[in-house]
Design a protein around this motif. Sequence first.
Motif, PDB file in Angstrom:
ATOM      1  N   SER A  58       0.941  -1.322  -0.017  1.00  0.00           N
ATOM      2  CA  SER A  58      -0.015   0.102   0.126  1.00  0.00           C
ATOM      3  C   SER A  58       0.903   1.193   0.086  1.00  0.00           C
ATOM      4  N   SER A  59       0.284   2.311  -0.064  1.00  0.00           N
ATOM      5  CA  SER A  59       1.102   3.616  -0.067  1.00  0.00           C
ATOM      6  C   SER A  59       1.393   3.917   1.301  1.00  0.00           C
ATOM      7  N   LYS A  60       1.088   3.016   2.344  1.00  0.00           N
ATOM      8  CA  LYS A  60       1.672   3.479   3.770  1.00  0.00           C
ATOM      9  C   LYS A  60       3.027   2.454   4.062  1.00  0.00           C
ATOM     10  N   PHE A  61       4.215   3.093   3.748  1.00  0.00           N
ATOM     11  CA  PHE A  61       5.422   2.260   3.729  1.00  0.00           C
ATOM     12  C   PHE A  61       6.359   3.392   4.341  1.00  0.00           C
ATOM     13  N   PRO A  62       7.553   2.610   4.875  1.00  0.00           N
ATOM     14  CA  PRO A  62       8.617   3.309   5.433  1.00  0.00           C
ATOM     15  C   PRO A  62       9.822   3.893   4.559  1.00  0.00           C
ATOM     16  N   TYR A  63       9.486   3.373   3.197  1.00  0.00           N
ATOM     17  CA  TYR A  63      10.884   3.734   2.309  1.00  0.00           C
ATOM     18  C   TYR A  63      10.304   4.959   1.400  1.00  0.00           C
ATOM     19  N   THR A  64      11.219   5.286   0.015  1.00  0.00           N
ATOM     20  CA  THR A  64      10.715   6.239  -0.748  1.00  0.00           C
ATOM     21  C   THR A  64       9.966   5.966  -1.618  1.00  0.00           C
ATOM     22  N   VAL A  65       9.887   4.405  -1.921  1.00  0.00           N
ATOM     23  CA  VAL A  65       8.961   3.889  -2.987  1.00  0.00           C
ATOM     24  C   VAL A  65       8.209   2.869  -2.330  1.00  0.00           C
ATOM     25  N   SER A  66       7.065   2.170  -2.874  1.00  0.00           N
ATOM     26  CA  SER A  66       6.270   1.081  -2.335  1.00  0.00           C
ATOM     27  C   SER A  66       6.659  -0.255  -3.297  1.00  0.00           C
ATOM     28  N   GLU A  67       7.661  -0.056  -3.904  1.00  0.00           N
ATOM     29  CA  GLU A  67       7.920  -1.312  -4.751  1.00  0.00           C
ATOM     30  C   GLU A  67       9.171  -1.895  -4.028  1.00  0.00           C
ATOM     31  N   TYR A  68       9.060  -3.362  -4.190  1.00  0.00           N
ATOM     32  CA  TYR A  68       9.888  -4.521  -3.600  1.00  0.00           C
ATOM     33  C   TYR A  68      10.592  -5.485  -4.636  1.00  0.00           C
ATOM     34  N   GLU A  69      11.252  -6.100  -4.337  1.00  0.00           N
ATOM     35  CA  GLU A  69      11.582  -7.648  -4.874  1.00  0.00           C
ATOM     36  C   GLU A  69      12.264  -8.343  -4.292  1.00  0.00           C
ATOM     37  N   PHE A  70      12.049  -9.648  -4.697  1.00  0.00           N
ATOM     38  CA  PHE A  70      12.983 -10.775  -4.078  1.00  0.00           C
ATOM     39  C   PHE A  70      14.196 -10.855  -4.476  1.00  0.00           C
ATOM     40  N   LEU A  71      15.110 -11.195  -3.396  1.00  0.00           N
ATOM     41  CA  LEU A  71      16.674 -11.313  -3.776  1.00  0.00           C
ATOM     42  C   LEU A  71      16.654 -12.599  -4.759  1.00  0.00           C
ATOM     43  N   SER A  72      17.154 -12.318  -5.884  1.00  0.00           N
ATOM     44  CA  SER A  72      17.161 -13.585  -6.708  1.00  0.00           C
ATOM     45  C   SER A  72      18.540 -13.551  -7.840  1.00  0.00           C
ATOM     46  N   SER A  73      18.544 -14.641  -8.658  1.00  0.00           N
ATOM     47  CA  SER A  73      19.453 -14.424  -9.754  1.00  0.00           C
ATOM     48  C   SER A  73      19.052 -15.585 -10.829  1.00  0.00           C
ATOM     49  N   THR A  74      19.630 -15.070 -12.056  1.00  0.00           N
ATOM     50  CA  THR A  74      19.138 -16.162 -13.175  1.00  0.00           C
ATOM     51  C   THR A  74      20.290 -17.184 -13.094  1.00  0.00           C
ATOM     52  N   ARG A  75      21.051 -17.306 -12.259  1.00  0.00           N
ATOM     53  CA  ARG A  75      21.756 -18.450 -11.822  1.00  0.00           C
ATOM     54  C   ARG A  75      21.054 -19.594 -11.472  1.00  0.00           C
ATOM     55  N   MET A  76      19.785 -19.197 -10.787  1.00  0.00           N
ATOM     56  CA  MET A  76      19.021 -20.154 -10.296  1.00  0.00           C
ATOM     57  C   MET A  76      18.158 -20.727 -11.455  1.00  0.00           C
ATOM     58  N   GLY A  77      18.952 -21.500 -12.458  1.00  0.00           N
ATOM     59  CA  GLY A  77      18.418 -21.872 -13.638  1.00  0.00           C
ATOM     60  C   GLY A  77      17.572 -23.186 -13.702  1.00  0.00           C
ATOM     61  N   ILE A  78      18.476 -24.094 -14.070  1.00  0.00           N
ATOM     62  CA  ILE A  78      17.923 -25.334 -14.591  1.00  0.00           C
ATOM     63  C   ILE A  78      18.295 -26.712 -13.508  1.00  0.00           C
ATOM     64  N   ALA A  79      17.849 -27.657 -13.637  1.00  0.00           N
ATOM     65  CA  ALA A  79      18.194 -28.785 -12.626  1.00  0.00           C
ATOM     66  C   ALA A  79      19.499 -29.022 -12.547  1.00  0.00           C
ATOM     67  N   ASN A  80      19.823 -29.541 -11.389  1.00  0.00           N
ATOM     68  CA  ASN A  80      21.330 -29.825 -10.964  1.00  0.00           C
ATOM     69  C   ASN A  80      21.656 -31.134 -11.807  1.00  0.00           C
ATOM     70  N   PRO A  81      22.761 -30.995 -12.601  1.00  0.00           N
ATOM     71  CA  PRO A  81      23.142 -32.203 -13.511  1.00  0.00           C
ATOM     72  C   PRO A  81      23.517 -33.423 -12.888  1.00  0.00           C
ATOM     73  N   GLN A  82      24.135 -33.434 -11.563  1.00  0.00           N
ATOM     74  CA  GLN A  82      24.561 -34.295 -10.796  1.00  0.00           C
ATOM     75  C   GLN A  82      23.278 -35.262  -9.921  1.00  0.00           C
ATOM     76  N   THR A  83      22.244 -34.206  -9.696  1.00  0.00           N
ATOM     77  CA  THR A  83      20.960 -35.007  -8.915  1.00  0.00           C
ATOM     78  C   THR A  83      19.688 -35.320  -9.927  1.00  0.00           C
ATOM     79  N   ASN A  84      19.781 -34.428 -10.989  1.00  0.00           N
ATOM     80  CA  ASN A  84      18.869 -34.465 -11.871  1.00  0.00           C
ATOM     81  C   ASN A  84      17.517 -33.786 -11.009  1.00  0.00           C
ATOM     82  N   ARG A  85      17.757 -33.118 -10.147  1.00  0.00           N
ATOM     83  CA  ARG A  85      16.632 -32.387  -9.337  1.00  0.00           C
ATOM     84  C   ARG A  85      16.935 -30.781  -9.404  1.00  0.00           C
TER      85      ARG A  85
END
Length: 257
Positions: free
Chosen positions: A167-194
């Motif tokens: 909502s517009s009742k927030f403690p920062y200068t903007v009301s937008e947020y994001e999850f800490l993430s990476s494109t390195r979190m891509g495909i299945a692990n080739p060693q475990t196939n999971r």
Amino acid sequence: MAIATRTDTSLAATISQTTLVNALLTAFANAGFSSPFDNYTSGTDRILVYKVDVDASKTFGSNYLRIRITSALQVLQQIMAGWNTSTKAATNASTEVSMGSLSTSSLIQFVALSGGNEYKFISLTQGTVFMLLGILMPENRPSWWDLNAWTWGFIFTSTTLLALRSSSKFPYTVSEYEFLSSTRMGIANPQTNRRDIFAGNILLTSSNAGGAGKTSDDICLACGNGGSRYDTLSFPGDTKQYLLINNTSAGLAVRIQ
């Protein structure tokens, strides 16, 4: 902790605004929402408003989620600090987010995920169209985040499920947020196939001022690229299972067992 209860429903064609609204009412109930705080027609739009409490004893301890369904079957959502049922006016409303538009001629599938006090999600698909409605209230709120000053609740703003808004009742200068993430979190692990998961999503403010909270370990990001939506992720020697909501790199997943 918030192990999800999953409930699947569907809506067959031909789809109208009325049948879509009725299907959404069912899906929201399945996701753990109480009866709508407000439910009315404005012009040619149908409006549903849901109240979700974090701590109702606090000035801003409740969230109000507004869902708007147009006559063209566009679905939009908005989060607010307050709602007046008489005047139909919001208090401290976020900018409205268009989640997409639906067709009258194809089946719609709903997956409702009731995550206790942490989240209530409705995942909706129609062919290639995907949207996630509902609210996230991460389990770990910073100790300084005062519910007498700011609300604690977030909606998703894109189909990546990595960007959020309060909502517009927030403690920062903007009301937008994001999850800490990476494109390195891509495909299945080739060693475990999971597909590896990274449990406990860190919420960052888009004002570049650090962390704004963290989910429980029952919400995670997964190496979902190349998988299928609603795949079940499991691991040898562990009874936990996770539902892959977004089959992308850093795809959102929730624990279902």
